[in-house]
Write a protein that holds these residues in place. Structure first.
Motif, PDB file in Angstrom:
ATOM      1  N   ASP A 117       0.774  -1.639  -0.540  1.00 18.17           N
ATOM      2  CA  ASP A 117      -0.056   0.199   0.471  1.00 18.17           C
ATOM      3  C   ASP A 117       0.445   1.459  -0.351  1.00 18.17           C
ATOM      4  N   THR A 118       0.197   2.057  -0.188  1.00 14.39           N
ATOM      5  CA  THR A 118       0.989   3.910  -0.355  1.00 14.39           C
ATOM      6  C   THR A 118       0.832   4.849   0.921  1.00 14.39           C
ATOM      7  N   VAL A 119       1.612   4.745   1.157  1.00 12.49           N
ATOM      8  CA  VAL A 119       1.895   4.832   3.182  1.00 12.49           C
ATOM      9  C   VAL A 119       2.650   6.378   2.753  1.00 12.49           C
ATOM     10  N   LYS A 120       1.156   7.541   3.202  1.00 11.75           N
ATOM     11  CA  LYS A 120       2.454   9.355   3.128  1.00 11.75           C
ATOM     12  C   LYS A 120       3.074   8.909   4.335  1.00 11.75           C
ATOM     13  N   ARG A 121       4.579   9.556   3.665  1.00 11.57           N
ATOM     14  CA  ARG A 121       5.903   9.117   4.091  1.00 11.57           C
ATOM     15  C   ARG A 121       5.754  10.036   6.020  1.00 11.57           C
TER      16      ARG A 121
END
Length: 470
Positions: A38-42
């Motif tokens: 999944d894409t997670v905000k840094r």
């Protein structure tokens, strides 16, 4: 045709033109990919301490025995003694401004350097350059190993060691040469197993043999140099650096291997790699090798545990472009339980955390861009609906209705108008959002953008399509 998976998970692949990619994504910015793909905000930068300088912090070091965080800013050593950020500048000898600082400690005293003399400080005493004239004088890296202080002598193939148990006393005859290949030493680090020394064209492992006291490990000389003296970083018993051919590598005392790099094309296109500076920063328990290239104004991030890559940056709204990540130095404040990052532009120190969602008030603009998706057929497809699984109910008192932006294009043409999808106001917990009336395409590229001051997690997606006969 039933819903089909929308390929919006996993790492990005940059070594091919975007038009060549279908199931692979082409671009990730200001995110990381978690174990699920999944894409997670840094993690972002929460302001913590302002050292009051207009120059960047060149080094951070958690001094475990003294339970203090040490920072070098504008050449001056600062002692920070509490989680609330109480600090004291230690007035004395300084180091040059602009190079990454190397630290080493024997518990009672701290040594640090970044290209000049080794400077020594206690927790209360003023920093002072080593008075012993036999100590190395131009030192990019200092280390402490098995009660010896070890310093590289820049522009030579030599390193020197102190007396055992006495890091203040050095002898001219205690000079060693990394000689498997004639090469000036540029960098070196220790692990519990031994020492690694790197020149422009080669590298060597050394261990304490109990006699010499240090000797080179035979058969483990490396035909791998280092492209930037300050690209060298360590995590556990592994070392990481950019070699002389701009290839990222990782090594242990047993040997070295190249890191698979889907961003290698970007690395090769950089103006220069000689100015690279790096640290291993920890994000949600995940070690990230963060490499900034100041001249190129870009930052690449390698997820060590998952063996994948992304980019981090600082969004410039005036030019609609990214600059390098502002984090420049790193340490884990062990007793206080948070991660500290220094700014390359000034004396600000930050907590690196996912509890905040901007960098000291500056927008963090996170992006995932797909390849040109065909769903396995070149026939036209009517897109009836896109359904996305996301983290929702992320509203805050300052952002009542956070959104994500999405746009697309076909045939490598112009982008569509941007649509906004709500991430959920307070109390809206449904994890699915959807769009309809999306037109027809043979191949389509999607771009997902988040820039609100809230969290963002983009998981998987589905697309409901009808496949045409041609």
């Amino acid at each position: 045709m039933p819903e089909v998976p929308l390929p919006i998970t996993g790492p990005a692949f940059r070594n091919a033109d975007e038009t060549e990619l279908d199931t692979r994504n082409t671009y990730l910015m200001d995110v990381f990919v978690n174990e699920l793909g999944d894409t997670v905000k840094r993690p972002c930068l929460e302001p913590w301490v302002d050292l009051g300088s207009t120059t960047g912090t060149d080094g951070l070091f958690w001094w475990d025995e003294q339970q203090a965080l040490m920072a070098v800013n504008n050449g001056i050593l600062f002692k920070i003694t509490s989680a609330s950020g109480d600090y004291t500048p230690l007035v004395g000898s300084t180091v040059p401004v602009g190079n990454k600082v190397s630290f080493a400690s024997n518990g009672d005293a701290l040594q640090y350097t970044n290209g000049g003399q080794i400077v020594t400080s206690t927790i209360v005493g003023p920093p002072a350059a080593l008075a012993d004239s036999d100590a190395p004088q131009r030192v990019p890296y200092v280390m402490v190993h098995d009660q010896y202080a070890i310093g590289i002598e820049a522009l030579t193939g030599h390193f020197k060691i102190s007396e055992v148990g006495d890091i203040f006393t050095w002898r001219a005859q205690d000079t060693f040469t990394a000689e498997s290949k004639p090469d000036n030493l540029l960098a070196g680090l220790v692990s519990k197993d031994g020492l690694l020394f790197l020149g422009r064209e080669s590298g060597e492992f050394w261990v304490n043999d109990g006699v010499s006291p240090f000797s080179r490990v035979r058969g483990l000389s490396l035909d791998r140099g280092i492209g930037s003296a300050y690209s060298l970083a360590r995590w556990g018993d592994e070392w990481f650096w950019i070699d002389q051919k701009r290839t990222p590598v990782r090594a242990t005392i047993q040997g070295v291997k190249e890191i698979a790099n889907p961003y290698l094309h970007d690395f090769q296109a950089l103006i220069s790699v000689e100015d690279a500076v790096s640290d291993v920063m920890v994000c949600d328990g995940k070690p990230m090798w963060v490499m900034s290239f100041p001249l190129a104004n870009r930052t690449f991030v390698y997820n060590i545990a998952q063996d994948d890559w992304c980019e981090w940056g600082a969004w410039d709204a005036d030019t609609a472009s990214y600059k390098r990540f502002i984090g420049h130095s790193y340490a884990f404040a062990k007793n206080w339980g948070f991660h500290v990052v220094g700014d390359f532009r000034n004396g600000m120190l930050y907590k690196l955390t996912r509890a905040v969602h901007n960098d000291n008030g500056a927008v963090v603009r996170s992006v995932r861009r797909t390849g040109f998706i065909t769903h396995g057929t070149s026939n036209y497809k009517r897109s009836k609906r896109v359904r996305l699984r996301m983290k929702r109910s992320t509203a805050t008192s300052s952002v009542a209705n956070p959104t994500m932006m999405i746009r697309w294009r076909e045939k490598n043409g112009p982008w569509s108008n941007t649509r906004r999808l709500s991430l959920g106001q307070v109390g809206q917990h449904d994890i699915w959002v959807e769009m309809t009336q999306l037109g027809m395409y043979r191949s389509r590229q999607y771009e997902f953008i988040h820039s609100d001051n809230t969290d963002w997690i983009l998981a998987d997606g589905k697309e409901d399509i009808d496949v045409m006969t041609r």
